[in-house]
Design an enzyme around this catalytic site. Structure first.
Site, PDB file in Angstrom:
ATOM      1  CE1 TYR A 136      -3.593  -2.124   0.293  1.00 15.41           C
ATOM      2  CE2 TYR A 136      -4.617  -0.404   1.108  1.00 15.41           C
ATOM      3  CZ  TYR A 136      -4.734  -1.804   0.464  1.00 15.41           C
ATOM      4  OH  TYR A 136      -6.110  -2.138  -0.026  1.00 15.41           O
ATOM      5  CE  LYS A 186       1.027 -17.480  -4.099  1.00 16.48           C
ATOM      6  NZ  LYS A 186       0.452 -18.348  -3.983  1.00 16.48           N
ATOM      7  CG  ASP A 218      -2.525 -19.840  -2.508  1.00 14.45           C
ATOM      8  OD1 ASP A 218      -2.069 -20.032  -1.845  1.00 14.45           O
ATOM      9  OD2 ASP A 218      -1.591 -20.450  -3.561  1.00 14.45           O
ATOM     10  CG  ASP A 242      -8.195  -4.425   0.923  1.00 15.22           C
ATOM     11  OD1 ASP A 242      -9.367  -4.302   2.074  1.00 15.22           O
ATOM     12  OD2 ASP A 242      -8.400  -4.485   0.289  1.00 15.22           O
ATOM     13  CG  ASP A 246     -14.192  -6.917   1.674  1.00 19.59           C
ATOM     14  OD1 ASP A 246     -13.582  -6.337   3.111  1.00 19.59           O
ATOM     15  OD2 ASP A 246     -14.259  -6.252   0.299  1.00 19.59           O
TER      16      ASP A 246
HETATM   17  C1  IPM Z   1     -10.123  -1.275   3.908  1.00 17.19           C
HETATM   18  C2  IPM Z   1     -10.615  -0.595   2.471  1.00 17.19           C
HETATM   19  C3  IPM Z   1      -9.686   0.317   1.725  1.00 17.19           C
HETATM   20  C4  IPM Z   1      -8.494   0.058   2.176  1.00 17.19           C
HETATM   21  C5  IPM Z   1      -9.868   1.533   1.108  1.00 17.19           C
HETATM   22  C6  IPM Z   1     -11.031   1.496   1.540  1.00 17.19           C
HETATM   23  C7  IPM Z   1      -8.784   2.313   0.672  1.00 17.19           C
HETATM   24  O1  IPM Z   1     -10.895  -1.116   1.104  1.00 17.19           O
HETATM   25  O2  IPM Z   1     -10.352  -0.241   4.820  1.00 17.19           O
HETATM   26  O3  IPM Z   1     -10.534  -2.299   3.636  1.00 17.19           O
HETATM   27  O4  IPM Z   1      -8.237  -0.728   0.808  1.00 17.19           O
HETATM   28  O5  IPM Z   1      -7.430  -0.472   3.160  1.00 17.19           O
HETATM   29 MG    MG Z   2     -11.010  -3.698   2.115  1.00 19.68          MG
END
Ligand code: IPM
Ligand code: MG
Length: 354
Positions: A136, A186, A218, A242, A246
């Protein structure tokens, strides 16, 4: 006196923040709040996604409650002016290197998961994501042209101290839970992952009661779907965290329910829902405010050291869900959804008088 800087941001941000701030006022009436600009909202007013004034006040308060940033209106901007840069800048400037994303299956919502009930039963994991390093922020990054061929690049880089401190957060977190760290990497391909793993291995003996296992990213994406209940504390570098967080959120079936804390040393912290700005439903009283309300619970616990108030907020959310109230994202079959505002009001009613 503690002050909390509230940054509503974009999309559904202002709506969910409003409910959460009213919850905070109910359980901690002595805590003062002030409001600032970030993301697209800041771009519209000041032409930058993280105005100096916001940053200054974030430093002064040390504790930030954030809604969400981003939306299609600003998608065309160059990379460094996008709303997301505001959030990334804030994380970096406050050195909030540890992102904690708990993903428990909430029994009242177990049927909201897209997975079969037997795959989600007993799921209670937390992702500990490194938040201020890795790909990042790594340099060099950008675009150039070599021999007439255009290209773009980012750099995944970690220093030893960066890995050590996030590894310690993961082991400490696991020590308070079911005492298992799964390190996501990885290393079969990436040098930076092999290095990361060595440091994590080196830190592990400091926490003899915690077990450490390694999982390729993976394979992790796959095992998480098959056997999420087997995980306790999941340690990830920034990018993998990240993605995996999710996925973990979706397994619980309730992205609209999941809070997060981004913490650094010295009690600083940024608290925000895991979900994004959901521009498609913004301004329609359709968003689920519970992830932001539960982020207030994390704020009370981690930044203000008020575990009792945090527990009250969580109990109120549980009570409202147990009574069958659902926002649109959670409603199934013929359940009639309630709006953002009503959900907030019901949580405050469940809190009772203070
Ligand atoms: C998260 C989001 C952020 C990230 C974005 C909005 C920059 O996806 O907090 O997971 O990628 O960290
Ligand atoms: Mg995110």
């Amino acid at each position: 006196m503690t002050r909390v800087l509230v940054l509503p941001g974009d999309g559904i941000g202002p709506e969910v923040i409003r409910e959460a701030v009213e919850v905070l006022a109910r359980v901690a009436p002595d805590v003062e709040t002030e409001t600032g600009l970030i993301g697209g909202a800041a771009l519209d007013e000041t032409d930058v996604p993280l105005p100096p004034d916001t940053l200054e006040r974030a430093h002064a308060c040390g504790v930030v409650l954030l809604g969400a940033v981003g939306g299609p209106r600003w998608d065309g901007l160059e990379q460094d002016r996008k709303p997301e840069r505001g959030l990334l800048g804030l994380r970096k400037e406050l050195e909030l290197y540890a992102n904690l994303r708990p993903a428990p299956v909430i029994p009242a919502l177990a049927d909201a998961s897209p997975l079969r009930p037997e795959c989600v039963e007993g799921v209670d994991l937390i992702v500990v994501r490194e938040l201020t390093g890795g790909i990042y922020y790594g340099e060099p990054r950008g675009r150039d042209e070599v021999g007439g061929v255009r290209r773009a690049f980012n750099t995944m880089v970690y220093t030893e101290p960066e890995v050590r401190r996030i590894a310690r957060v993961a082991f400490e977190t696991a020590g308070r839970r079911r005492k298992k760290v799964t390190n996501v990497h990885k290393a079969n391909v990436l040098d930076v992952s092999a290095f990361w793993n060595e440091i994590v291995e080196d830190v592990a003996p400091e926490f003899p009661d915690v077990t450490l296992e390694h999982q390729l990213v993976d394979s992790m994406a796959m095992v998480l779907l098959r056997d999420a209940a087997s995980f306790d504390t999941v340690l990830c570098p920034n990018l993998f965290g990240d993605i995996i967080s999710d996925e973990a959120a979706m397994i619980t079936g309730s992205l609209g329910m999941l809070p997060s804390a981004s913490v650094g040393d010295g009690g600083r912290g940024l608290f925000e829902p895991v979900h994004g700005s959901a521009p498609d439903i913004a301004g329609r009283d359709a968003a689920n405010p519970l992830a932001t309300i539960l982020s207030v619970a994390m704020l009370l616990e981690h930044a203000l050291e008020r575990p009792d108030a945090a527990a009250r907020v969580r109990a109120a959310v549980d009570a409202v869900l147990a009574d069958g109230w659902r926002t649109a994202d959670l409603a199934r079959g013929d359940e009639k959804p309630i709006g953002t505002r009503e959900m907030g009001e019901r949580v405050r009613a469940a809190l009772g008088g203070s």
